[in-house]
Design a protein around this motif. Sequence first.
Motif, mmCIF file in Angstrom:
data_model
loop_
_atom_site.group_PDB
_atom_site.id
_atom_site.type_symbol
_atom_site.label_atom_id
_atom_site.label_comp_id
_atom_site.label_asym_id
_atom_site.label_seq_id
_atom_site.Cartn_x
_atom_site.Cartn_y
_atom_site.Cartn_z
ATOM 1 N N GLY B 116 1.046 -0.830 -0.041
ATOM 2 C CA GLY B 116 0.272 0.067 -0.096
ATOM 3 C C GLY B 116 0.893 1.508 0.092
ATOM 4 O O GLY B 116 0.687 1.998 -0.825
ATOM 5 N N VAL B 117 1.440 0.957 0.742
ATOM 6 C CA VAL B 117 2.780 2.559 0.830
ATOM 7 C C VAL B 117 3.558 2.527 -0.303
ATOM 8 O O VAL B 117 3.273 3.858 -1.176
ATOM 9 N N GLY B 118 3.804 1.642 -1.064
ATOM 10 C CA GLY B 118 4.207 1.475 -2.240
ATOM 11 C C GLY B 118 2.917 2.598 -3.358
ATOM 12 O O GLY B 118 3.515 3.356 -4.349
ATOM 13 N N MET B 119 2.156 1.577 -3.126
ATOM 14 C CA MET B 119 0.836 2.290 -4.299
ATOM 15 C C MET B 119 0.621 3.655 -3.709
ATOM 16 O O MET B 119 0.213 4.795 -4.856
ATOM 17 N N LEU B 120 0.580 4.564 -3.135
ATOM 18 C CA LEU B 120 0.450 5.821 -2.611
ATOM 19 C C LEU B 120 1.679 6.440 -2.985
ATOM 20 O O LEU B 120 1.655 7.601 -3.561
ATOM 21 N N PHE B 121 3.014 5.696 -2.935
ATOM 22 C CA PHE B 121 4.258 6.558 -3.723
ATOM 23 C C PHE B 121 3.852 6.963 -5.762
ATOM 24 O O PHE B 121 3.588 7.282 -5.976
ATOM 25 N N MET B 122 3.179 5.432 -5.774
ATOM 26 C CA MET B 122 2.417 5.466 -7.161
ATOM 27 C C MET B 122 2.225 6.533 -8.259
ATOM 28 O O MET B 122 2.447 7.633 -8.711
ATOM 29 N N VAL B 123 0.333 7.236 -7.259
ATOM 30 C CA VAL B 123 -0.097 7.788 -7.452
ATOM 31 C C VAL B 123 0.420 9.606 -7.479
ATOM 32 O O VAL B 123 0.172 10.904 -7.771
ATOM 33 N N SER B 124 1.032 9.519 -6.289
ATOM 34 C CA SER B 124 2.407 11.093 -6.519
ATOM 35 C C SER B 124 3.158 11.016 -7.215
ATOM 36 O O SER B 124 3.875 11.988 -6.787
ATOM 37 N N ALA B 125 3.839 10.356 -8.195
ATOM 38 C CA ALA B 125 5.648 10.113 -8.536
ATOM 39 C C ALA B 125 5.793 10.928 -9.657
ATOM 40 O O ALA B 125 4.133 11.532 -10.469
ATOM 41 N N ASN B 126 6.230 11.956 -9.128
ATOM 42 C CA ASN B 126 6.551 12.664 -9.967
ATOM 43 C C ASN B 126 7.797 13.004 -11.147
ATOM 44 O O ASN B 126 7.931 14.017 -11.553
ATOM 45 N N ASN B 127 8.086 11.385 -10.984
ATOM 46 C CA ASN B 127 9.717 11.730 -11.988
ATOM 47 C C ASN B 127 9.840 10.439 -12.157
ATOM 48 O O ASN B 127 8.884 9.148 -11.463
ATOM 49 N N LEU B 128 9.980 9.769 -13.401
ATOM 50 C CA LEU B 128 10.293 8.271 -13.362
ATOM 51 C C LEU B 128 10.653 7.028 -12.610
ATOM 52 O O LEU B 128 10.464 6.212 -12.713
#
Lengths: 701, 482
Positions: B116-128
Amino acid sequence: MILGYIAVFAPLVAFLLAGILGRKCGDKFSQFVTCTAVLMAAAASVQLFFTVILGSNPHTLPVMTWISSGNFNVDWALRVDQLSVIMMCVINIVSSCVHIYSIGYMSHDESKSRFMAYLSLFTFAMLMLVSADNILQLFFGWEGVGLASYLLIGFWYHKDSATAASIKAFVVNRVGDLGLLLGIFTTFIVFGTIQFDGIFNAVTDHTADRFDFFGYQIHALTLICVLLFVGAVGKSAQLGLHTWLPDAMEGPTPVSALIHAATMVTAGVFLVSRFSPVFEYAPDALMIVCVFGAFTAFVAATIGMTQFDIKRVIAYSTMSQLGYMFFALGVSAYSAAMFHLVTHAFFKALLFLGAGSVIHAMSDEQDMRKMGGIWKKIPVTYAMMWIGSLALAGVPFFAGYYSKDLILESDWASDSPVGHFAYYMGIAAALMTAFYSWRLIIMTFHGKPRADHHTMDHVHESPLVMIVPLLVLAVGAIFSGSVLYGGFAGIPHQKTVESKATEIDEIESEMKEATQDQMEHIIKSESADAIHETVWNKEAFFGKSIVVLPEHDSVAKAHHVEKWVKLLPTIVGAVGIFLAYLAYMFIPSIPAAMVRIFKPLHILFFRKWFFDELYHIVFVKTAAALGTFLWKRGDGQVIDGLGPNGVAALSQKVSTVLSKFQTGFVFQYAFMMMIGLMVLVTWVAHAMGLFDLIPQFLNMR
Amino acid sequence: MDGFSWIVLSPIKQEIFLSLVGMLLLLVGAFRGKTSVGFIVTAVVVAACGAIAGILSGDWTPIDTLSGMLIVDGFSEWMKVLILSGIVVSLLLSVSWLRENNLLKFEYPILVLFSGVGMLFMVSANNLLSLYVSLELSSLCLYVLAAINRDHLLSSEAGLKYFILGALSSGLLLFGISLVYGYSGTLSYVGISSFLETAESMPYGIMVGMIFMLAGLAFKISAVPFHMWTPDVYHGAPTPVTALFAIVPKVAAFGLIIRLLVGPFAMLAQESAQIIMVISVGSMLVGAFAGLVQNNIKRLLAYSSIANMGYAMLGLLPNVPEGIAGTIIYLTIYMVMVAGVFGILMSLKRNGQSIETISDFAGLSKTSPFMAYAMTALLFSMSGIPPMAGFFGKFFVFQAAIAGGYMVVAVIGVLTSVVAAYYYLRLIKVMFFDESAGNVDENTSLSRHFVTVGALVFVLIFTLLPNHLLQRAIEAATSLFS
C-alpha cells in the motif's frame, strides 16, 4: 355540474369495487354495488336530459390533464352536450335494466362478480366514449368498449366457440380501429388539434385542403371522414366488417342486449353524428356511408330470414337496423339516425332480454327448431317479444314506426340517387324485417312443442328480477318514439327562426324557475302544446351538437314527401307479418317449397353470403400462411438463426478460442505480451502515418 | 538540496507514518511471532484509517516535494483515500478467511501495508525514477502475497507466474523509461513535458518509449494483451489475495497511467489515445467473451476485471478532466462492487470448504437468501443495470468517450457489456432457479459481513448522490491539469 361526473364515473367506481373486492365480499356485494352505481348514473343522466337538452345548457366538465407535449395538448374532460346526454340516457337506462336482469339470468353462474364488474367496466368505457371532449379520449372509450366486449363475449372462456368468437370480435375490430386511428392522425395533421371544438370551429377554413398522395389529390375532409367511417364500420358491424357480430352471440344474453344491440354497436352512429360538422363538408364520404348502410340493411335482413338460432336472428336484425341508421346519416339525417338509435336500443334490448328469458325457460336451448308451443307457459315473455317485434317491424304508434319512417322519408326527401336507392333497399329490408320477426315469434312460441318432454316440463316464467327490466324496456319500446318524435324530427309546421328563438328564451327562463317536479310535469303533460312545439324541436333539441347545412336538411324536408312514401313502410311491414303467418302458421309447407325453388338464393342467404368462407380463404389462411412462413423461415431461421442463437453460438466459439490462448505456460504468456507490444507500436506508427514516411527515407539514401 | 526539513516531508507524512508503522510491526512480528498476528492486523487497519483521516483533513493544494520527485494534489489525495480504503477493506475481508484456512501469518498484513505504501507513492510519483521505485515496492510485496500459500501448488505457481511476467513488464517499463530519458535527457515529468512542448519535430524515440512504458503499466492493470497472468493468478492465489489484487493495485496503476498521460506525455495525447483505444477495446472484447465459458468464479472475476479495466480506460480517451473524473468514479464503484462480491464469495462455505465453481451457487436463494439477494444486487450493478451504482460508472465513461468523439469505441463498449451481462445473469439464474446444491455454512465473520453490507448499501443508494460525487471527482481531476 356534479351530475355529469356521477353519470360517467359511478360505473367506474362500481367496476373497481366489484373487480377488486368482489371475491372477498361475495356476489351479493358486487351485484348490489354495480346495480346501485348504474342506477345512480341512470338517474343522473335523466336529470341531465332535463337540464342540458330541455334547458339548453351544454357544458364541458374538466377532469385532468392527460398529455401536454409541445403544442400537443390533451385533457381528460367530459363533454356534456345534447348528443352525449342522449347517449348517456340510453346507455345508463339500458345498462341498469341489463344489470338488474343479469342478477336473475346469471344466477346459476359461478363467477357473478366478474360478470357484474365487466358490465360496469363496459358501461364506464361507453360513457367515456360518448362524453369525450377530444378524439383521443373517444378512442380510449372506443378501445375500452372493445376490451369489455372481448371479455364478455369470451366470458365463458372454457367454451372454445366463445373464445374464438371473442378473438374474432377483437381482431375484426382492430381493422376498423386502424381506420379510426388513421383518421385521428389525419385530423391532427389537418387541424393541428384533436379537441372537438377546435376541429369543428375550423372546418370551414379547411374545406379546400387537399393531400397529395402518389400524385392523386385527395380532399382532406373526405379522407378524414372516410377513415373515421372505417372505424365505425368495424364497431357498428357494417357490411365488410360485420362478421364478428353474429359470432358475438356466444356471450351471455344480457351482454348481447347491452353491448351488441343497444349501445356499443351504435358507437359508429354516434361517431358520425359527433363529426357531423366535418361530414357536412364531405359529401362524397356521406355518399359512401349511405351506400354501405343500404347494403348492410338489405344483406343482413336476407340472412336474418334464414337463420334458426334465436339470438342470431336478432343479431342480424341488429345489423340490419344499424344499416338503417347509417343510410340516414348518409343523407345528413343525423337526428333521424340518433332517433332510431334510441328507439332501437329500447326495443332491441327488449327483444334480446326476451330471447334470454326464452332461453332461460328452455334450459339454454337457442335453436328455434327445437322450440314452439310455449306461449301459454311464459305469457309475460311472450307479450314482451310481441311488443319488441311490433316496434321493430314499424307497426304504427310503436317506437320503431316513428324512427324508421323518419329515416325512410328523409332518404326519399334528400332527392339524391343514393338516397332513393337507400329508400328502396330500406323498404325491402322492412318487409323482410317484419317477416323474420314473426317467423321468430311463431317458431318460438306457437305450433306443437318440438322440444323433448324433459325440457317442456321445466318451461317456466322468469323471476321478477328479470321481468321488471323487460317491462321498463317495453315502456321505452312503446312510447319512446311518440314522445321524442318532436325533438328528433322537428314539427311539420316550420316557424321563423326569430320567433323560435324568442320562444326558446321564454322557455329557458321558465325552465330555470321551475323546480324539477314541475318541469317533469310540464314535459309530460300533453296539454302544454306550446312548450312541446318549441322545446321538442330539432334545432333546440340538439343545439350545436349536430350541424346540418340548410341545403342538406333532409329531415326538415321529410315532412313534405309524397303520401305513398310515407305509407309504404307500414304497408310492407303489414305484408311481411301476413306472409310470416301464412308461411309458418297457416300453410307450413311453404318454407320448404320456397327453399326448394330458390335453392341457390337460399344457400346464399343461409350461408350468410359466404362472407366468413371468403374471409377465411382470403385473409385468415393467407395470414396464417404468411405468419407460418415468417415464423419458421423469417424469425426462426433468419432472425433467431443469425441473431440471438447465431450470435450466442458465435460468442461461445470465440470464448472457447480465447480460452485456448490461456495455456498456462509462462513462455507463451510472455510471447503474447511481446506480440502485443509489437502490435501496439505498429498500430500507433500506422495511425500516426509513420509508414508513409518510409519512401522518403529510402529516397534520401 | 535543502535537507529533509519538515517543509519537505510534511506533504508525505502519511506515507512516512505508514512506513514507520510497518517497520515497527515487522519487528513486533519477528520477536513475538504468531501470537502477535491479531495485534498487527489491528494496528495496520488502525494506522491506515488514521492515514485516511489525515488525508481527508489535510490540505489538498498541489505541492511538489523532494526536489520534484513527488507531487501531492487533489488527484493523488483522492487516489490515496481509495487505495487506503481498499487496503482496509481487503484486510477486513481477509482475516477470518486466512484464520480459517490456517494462512494467517504475521507477514501478511505487513506485506499488504508495504504494498500500500508503494501504491501511495505511485499515485504521487512525479519523476520516472520515483515511478519505477514505488511500482517495484508495491509489486514485490504482491509477488510474495500471491505465493503466500507456499505449500499449495496452484498458489506457488500463481506467485511464480506473476513474478516472472511482472519482471518482464518491469523490463518493458524500464526500457521505455530509458528511451524517454535518452531522447529527452530528463527523468522529471515537468522536464519531459517542457521538452516535448519545445521540440521542433516529433521525437519518435519518446513515442516508442511511451508505448513501452504503457505496455509495462498495462500489465499491472491486466489490460489486453498483457492480461494473460490474470486468470491464472486470480485462480491460484488464496481468495483474500485475489480480492486484494482485484481491489487495490489496479487503482494505483491507473493513477500512475493517468498522471503520465496528462503530465509528461500530454503533447503525445493523440498517440497515447491510439494505444489506450486498442488496449481498451481488446480488454472489453476479451473480458466479455472469454468469460462466457468460465466455470470457476475466481477466473470469471478475473475476466470481469479485464473487461472493467477496458471500460475504465474509455474515460482516458479524450484527455479532459470530465473523462478522468468518469474513470475515477468508475474505479471507485468497481472497487466497492468487487469488495462486496468477494465478501460474499469468502463467506460461502460448504462443509468447511470454500466454494469456487459456479455450480456451487445453485439454489443459494433458498439456502442463504440474504447472500443470494446481495449477490444479485452486486451482479446487476456490475452488468450496469440502473439504478445500481455500476450503471452510473458505465454511464460516465461512455458519456466521456462519446463527448470526445470516440463513438465506435463506446458502441463496442455497450455491446460487450451486453455480452458480459450474460455471465453475471447466468450466476443469478443458477442461484435462483437451479436445484440447490446443499446447505451452506453460517457466515461467522462480522468484518466480512460489514464489508458486504456496506458494498450493498453503496450500490443501492449511489443513485441518490452521483452528481455530488462527480463534482468532487471533476475537482480532483482538474487538479491534474493545472
